[in-house]
Enzyme design. Structure first.
Site, mmCIF file in Angstrom:
data_model
loop_
_atom_site.group_PDB
_atom_site.id
_atom_site.type_symbol
_atom_site.label_atom_id
_atom_site.label_comp_id
_atom_site.label_asym_id
_atom_site.label_seq_id
_atom_site.Cartn_x
_atom_site.Cartn_y
_atom_site.Cartn_z
ATOM 1 N N GLN A 40 43.211 39.665 33.247
ATOM 2 C CA GLN A 40 41.654 39.496 33.371
ATOM 3 C C GLN A 40 41.054 39.127 31.842
ATOM 4 O O GLN A 40 41.210 39.918 31.002
ATOM 5 C CB GLN A 40 41.363 41.043 33.992
ATOM 6 C CG GLN A 40 39.889 41.056 34.271
ATOM 7 C CD GLN A 40 39.352 40.237 35.321
ATOM 8 O OE1 GLN A 40 40.312 40.185 36.369
ATOM 9 N NE2 GLN A 40 38.485 39.436 35.370
ATOM 10 N N LYS A 84 40.413 42.674 43.482
ATOM 11 C CA LYS A 84 41.502 41.876 43.593
ATOM 12 C C LYS A 84 42.637 42.725 44.289
ATOM 13 O O LYS A 84 43.309 42.285 45.156
ATOM 14 C CB LYS A 84 41.995 41.312 42.217
ATOM 15 C CG LYS A 84 40.901 40.111 41.892
ATOM 16 C CD LYS A 84 41.170 39.455 40.453
ATOM 17 C CE LYS A 84 40.057 38.470 39.979
ATOM 18 N NZ LYS A 84 40.092 38.261 38.697
ATOM 19 N N ASP A 128 45.936 31.930 38.227
ATOM 20 C CA ASP A 128 44.733 31.843 37.886
ATOM 21 C C ASP A 128 44.306 30.447 37.666
ATOM 22 O O ASP A 128 43.155 29.983 37.568
ATOM 23 C CB ASP A 128 44.134 32.711 36.836
ATOM 24 C CG ASP A 128 43.125 33.750 37.075
ATOM 25 O OD1 ASP A 128 42.535 33.770 38.071
ATOM 26 O OD2 ASP A 128 43.337 34.616 35.839
#
Ligand code: NAP
Length: 292
Positions: A96, A52, A119
């Site tokens: 994460q 990412k 997200d």
């Protein structure tokens, strides 16, 4: 059988994003900025976060990685989130997953400002997605719908079977595909570990989404000829063929299933790259303040 090339479509999307970033900067706007919080040092999570960050560099975003040890307290983690929520230079950020067992994932996600939740995991974004309101759609489901669109897969009136009902993949995807929208209008069957006679459902699928995390689970006898298959599964299995000692395996027994498909995603190189591109897209939207 044709392969769905997620890597290629992801790079195309990233090129479009990079061009927009260039224009934003030329017009005097600030550089989009994505931050990531990583707890612990799980190999898979390290790899995903590194990809990412590398993708941010490719498209011209700024990025920040905040690391916490495995034993971080909930308070310390929430403090990090609070700081990112209040940092005007950070447009969006992710935590994460998975998190260590002692940390309540829901509490963490709910503490992220919905406007920075790129997200798309916050209940506000999921609720808005269900209601067809502007929101950040979670990255993997968006990436899959984008792939189907790019490969001109007709969804209206088709029977789509989704295996797996997680909050980050199967459930939101089943909602997206059932919506009354140009990329929806499927009749969706959502299967899970308590589904009885799974094969009777998968055999009826025009589009089959496999998101259970069980390598080689879907075999040729479970699908009909001409099916479109999206294999979301990415399980790390030991391998003597790679330098790292492991490789990624999908949920589909590719060699025997692929010949029956009209289209299929490989693993790796299918859904994975799309997840990253979708996250970048959400961050760009956050930087442009286009969602809220
Ligand atoms: P998850 O949270 O573990 O959910 C798995 C789902 O599969 C659950 O709903 C479970 O049912 C269902 N399931 C498990 N065994 C089953 C069986 N034998 N028959 C039918 N259903 C079964 O997994 P996830 O987070 O959605 O991830 C799924 C896979 O996708 C993993 O391999 C993950 O690494 C991968 N993934 C890839 C990307 C990417 O970018 N490529 C992104 C996200 C996830 P129950 O609900 O009944 O337990």
């Amino acid at each position: 059988m044709n392969l769905i090339d997620g890597k290629k479509i992801s790079l195309e999307l990233q090129e479009t994003i990079a061009a927009e970033v260039k224009k934003l900067k030329a017009d005097g706007f600030k550089t989009p900025h994505l931050a990531a919080i990583l707890v612990g040092s799980d190999g898979g999570s390290e790899t995903y976060v590194a990809s990412k960050i590398a993708a941010c560099e490719r498209v011209g975003f700024n990025s920040t990685l905040i690391r916490h040890p495995e034993y971080v307290t909930k308070e310390k983690l929430l403090q990090s989130i609070h700081e990112l929520n209040n940092n005007p230079d950070v447009d969006g950020f992710i935590v994460q997953l998975p998190l260590p067992r002692h940390i309540n994932e829901h509490k963490v996600i709910e503490s992220i400002l919905p406007t920075k939740d790129v997200d798309g995991f916050h209940p506000m974004n999921i609720g808005r997605m269900v209601l067809n309101l502007p929101c950040y759609v979670s990255a993997t489901p968006y990436g899959i719908v984008h792939l189907l669109d790019k490969y001109k897969v007709e969804t209206a009136g088709k029977h789509c079977v989704v295996i797996g009902r997680s909050h980050i993949v199967g459930s939101p995807l089943s909602i997206l595909l059932a919506k009354n929208t140009p990329l929806g209008n499927c009749t969706v069957t959502l299967c899970h570990s308590k589904t009885v006679d799974l094969k009777s459902h998968t055999l009826k699928a025009d589009i089959l989404i496999c998101a259970l995390g069980s390598p080689d689970f879907v075999t040729a006898d479970m699908v009909k000829d001409g099916v479109v298959i999206i294999d979301v599964g990415t399980t790390r299995v030991e391998s003597t063929e790679t330098k790292s000692g492991y490789k990624l395996k999908g949920d589909v027994k590719f060699d025997e299933v692929a010949p029956k498909c009209s289209l299929i995603t490989p693993v790796p190189g299918g859904v994975g790259p799309m997840t990253i591109a979708s996250l970048l897209r959400n961050t760009l939207l956050a930087a442009k303040k286009e969602m809220y």
